[in-house]
Motif scaffolding. Sequence first.
Motif, mmCIF file in Angstrom:
data_model
loop_
_atom_site.group_PDB
_atom_site.id
_atom_site.type_symbol
_atom_site.label_atom_id
_atom_site.label_comp_id
_atom_site.label_asym_id
_atom_site.label_seq_id
_atom_site.Cartn_x
_atom_site.Cartn_y
_atom_site.Cartn_z
ATOM 1 N N PHE A 1 0.838 -1.191 0.000
ATOM 2 C CA PHE A 1 0.000 0.000 0.000
ATOM 3 C C PHE A 1 0.878 1.249 0.000
ATOM 4 C CE2 PHE A 1 -2.223 3.402 2.258
ATOM 5 C CZ PHE A 1 -3.280 3.585 1.374
ATOM 6 N N GLY A 2 1.910 1.235 0.836
ATOM 7 C CA GLY A 2 2.820 2.379 0.912
ATOM 8 C C GLY A 2 3.532 2.604 -0.408
ATOM 9 N N HIS A 3 3.955 1.519 -1.047
ATOM 10 C CA HIS A 3 4.638 1.616 -2.339
ATOM 11 C C HIS A 3 3.692 2.168 -3.409
ATOM 12 C CE1 HIS A 3 7.685 0.747 -5.284
ATOM 13 N NE2 HIS A 3 6.839 0.003 -5.992
ATOM 14 N N ALA A 4 2.459 1.697 -3.425
ATOM 15 C CA ALA A 4 1.468 2.207 -4.390
ATOM 16 C C ALA A 4 1.193 3.679 -4.144
ATOM 17 C CB ALA A 4 0.174 1.400 -4.289
ATOM 18 N N LYS A 5 1.110 4.052 -2.880
ATOM 19 C CA LYS A 5 0.859 5.458 -2.537
ATOM 20 C C LYS A 5 2.026 6.333 -3.011
ATOM 21 C CE LYS A 5 -0.299 8.332 1.432
ATOM 22 N NZ LYS A 5 -0.459 8.355 2.877
ATOM 23 N N GLU A 6 3.254 5.844 -2.823
ATOM 24 C CA GLU A 6 4.426 6.584 -3.273
ATOM 25 C C GLU A 6 4.435 6.733 -4.786
ATOM 26 O OE1 GLU A 6 9.203 5.879 -3.588
ATOM 27 O OE2 GLU A 6 8.178 5.072 -1.838
ATOM 28 N N LEU A 7 4.140 5.667 -5.514
ATOM 29 C CA LEU A 7 4.075 5.731 -6.970
ATOM 30 C C LEU A 7 2.997 6.694 -7.438
ATOM 31 C CD1 LEU A 7 4.557 2.017 -8.053
ATOM 32 C CD2 LEU A 7 6.115 3.926 -8.446
ATOM 33 N N ALA A 8 1.849 6.657 -6.783
ATOM 34 C CA ALA A 8 0.751 7.553 -7.169
ATOM 35 C C ALA A 8 1.147 9.005 -6.982
ATOM 36 C CB ALA A 8 -0.499 7.231 -6.360
ATOM 37 N N SER A 9 1.831 9.319 -5.885
ATOM 38 C CA SER A 9 2.208 10.715 -5.664
ATOM 39 C C SER A 9 3.282 11.147 -6.655
ATOM 40 C CB SER A 9 2.672 10.939 -4.223
ATOM 41 O OG SER A 9 3.914 10.313 -4.010
ATOM 42 N N GLN A 10 4.206 10.258 -7.002
ATOM 43 C CA GLN A 10 5.240 10.588 -7.979
ATOM 44 C C GLN A 10 4.648 10.799 -9.359
ATOM 45 O OE1 GLN A 10 7.963 7.341 -7.812
ATOM 46 N NE2 GLN A 10 9.051 8.109 -6.014
ATOM 47 N N ASN A 11 3.583 10.070 -9.685
ATOM 48 C CA ASN A 11 3.008 10.130 -11.026
ATOM 49 C C ASN A 11 1.786 11.034 -11.120
ATOM 50 O OD1 ASN A 11 4.865 8.390 -12.249
ATOM 51 N ND2 ASN A 11 3.870 6.644 -11.309
ATOM 52 N N ALA A 12 1.482 11.775 -10.069
ATOM 53 C CA ALA A 12 0.330 12.684 -10.113
ATOM 54 C C ALA A 12 0.497 13.691 -11.242
ATOM 55 C CB ALA A 12 0.162 13.404 -8.782
ATOM 56 N N SER A 13 1.738 14.122 -11.485
ATOM 57 C CA SER A 13 1.964 15.111 -12.543
ATOM 58 C C SER A 13 1.732 14.527 -13.929
ATOM 59 C CB SER A 13 3.381 15.672 -12.446
ATOM 60 O OG SER A 13 4.318 14.682 -12.791
ATOM 61 N N LEU A 14 1.616 13.220 -14.030
ATOM 62 C CA LEU A 14 1.344 12.611 -15.327
ATOM 63 C C LEU A 14 -0.113 12.766 -15.715
ATOM 64 C CD1 LEU A 14 3.223 9.209 -14.887
ATOM 65 C CD2 LEU A 14 4.113 11.363 -15.756
ATOM 66 N N ILE A 15 -0.972 12.981 -14.746
ATOM 67 C CA ILE A 15 -2.404 12.904 -14.962
ATOM 68 C C ILE A 15 -3.115 14.240 -14.823
ATOM 69 C CG2 ILE A 15 -4.537 11.835 -14.111
ATOM 70 C CD1 ILE A 15 -2.689 9.539 -13.066
ATOM 71 N N PHE A 16 -2.793 15.004 -13.812
ATOM 72 C CA PHE A 16 -3.602 16.158 -13.443
ATOM 73 C C PHE A 16 -3.061 17.466 -13.995
ATOM 74 C CE2 PHE A 16 -3.996 13.016 -9.981
ATOM 75 C CZ PHE A 16 -5.330 12.704 -10.162
ATOM 76 N N PRO A 17 -3.861 18.173 -14.832
ATOM 77 C CA PRO A 17 -3.436 19.510 -15.265
ATOM 78 C C PRO A 17 -3.223 20.388 -14.040
ATOM 79 C CG PRO A 17 -5.356 18.789 -16.496
ATOM 80 C CD PRO A 17 -5.148 17.795 -15.376
ATOM 81 N N GLY A 18 -2.284 21.298 -14.128
ATOM 82 C CA GLY A 18 -1.994 22.182 -13.013
ATOM 83 C C GLY A 18 -0.958 21.605 -12.067
ATOM 84 N N SER A 19 -0.525 20.365 -12.301
ATOM 85 C CA SER A 19 0.463 19.752 -11.416
ATOM 86 C C SER A 19 1.798 19.536 -12.123
ATOM 87 C CB SER A 19 -0.072 18.418 -10.881
ATOM 88 O OG SER A 19 -0.286 17.510 -11.938
ATOM 89 N N TYR A 20 1.980 20.121 -13.301
ATOM 90 C CA TYR A 20 3.217 19.965 -14.059
ATOM 91 C C TYR A 20 3.395 21.167 -14.975
ATOM 92 C CZ TYR A 20 -0.280 18.498 -17.411
ATOM 93 O OH TYR A 20 -1.391 18.459 -18.203
ATOM 94 N N LYS A 21 4.612 21.340 -15.466
ATOM 95 C CA LYS A 21 4.899 22.410 -16.416
ATOM 96 C C LYS A 21 5.001 21.838 -17.819
ATOM 97 C CE LYS A 21 7.067 25.902 -13.641
ATOM 98 N NZ LYS A 21 8.202 26.820 -13.501
ATOM 99 N N VAL A 22 4.561 22.639 -18.769
ATOM 100 C CA VAL A 22 4.654 22.314 -20.187
ATOM 101 C C VAL A 22 5.627 23.310 -20.815
ATOM 102 C CG1 VAL A 22 3.386 22.282 -22.374
ATOM 103 C CG2 VAL A 22 2.308 21.426 -20.290
ATOM 104 N N ALA A 23 6.401 22.864 -21.786
ATOM 105 C CA ALA A 23 7.271 23.765 -22.535
ATOM 106 C C ALA A 23 6.865 23.729 -24.003
ATOM 107 C CB ALA A 23 8.731 23.353 -22.393
ATOM 108 N N VAL A 24 6.710 24.901 -24.588
ATOM 109 C CA VAL A 24 6.453 25.029 -26.026
ATOM 110 C C VAL A 24 7.718 25.606 -26.647
ATOM 111 C CG1 VAL A 24 5.092 26.179 -27.817
ATOM 112 C CG2 VAL A 24 3.969 25.338 -25.742
ATOM 113 N N HIS A 25 8.222 24.939 -27.676
ATOM 114 C CA HIS A 25 9.448 25.343 -28.362
ATOM 115 C C HIS A 25 9.116 25.749 -29.798
ATOM 116 C CE1 HIS A 25 12.234 23.382 -25.402
ATOM 117 N NE2 HIS A 25 11.114 22.717 -25.140
#
Length: 136
Positions: free
Chosen positions: A5-29
């Motif tokens: 459970f702890g490992h899944a929770k850690e993975l979920a928090s690390q990968n939150a930026s993969l899913i939720f807008p507003g939790s990561y930065k985008v770069a346009v080149h």
Amino acid sequence: MTFYFGHAKELASQNASLIFPGSYKVAVHIINAIPDQATPMTFRCQSKDDDMGTRTTKYREDFHWRFVPNVWGKTLYFCHFYWGSKQRVFTVYDRKIEDFCGWWKLYGHNCYYEVRPDGFYRSFNLQLWYKCNEWI
């Protein structure tokens, strides 16, 4: 069981930026791929809230900016490009384009555009390019 459970929770928090807008930065080149420019290529990129100003770039120069998309997925950036008597305006980032540019983070949150004499090309990894617009 706590370990899993702890490992899944850690993975979920690390990968939150993969899913939720507003939790990561985008770069346009924006990459100038027009060689030997007797006539410079200029452009102006902006959103409702931000204006990158008018830019003139040299051959192979990469102008880019980073931002955090809003949580409702409504962020939109567009650019107006000028090259001699040709021009073009189009959206360079919105939720639909984000899907193309790898929002799953395999290659990061990057949208690359190459401006060429025959038009505009988009990539998510600088290796595969897809023509997305032409000069008018």
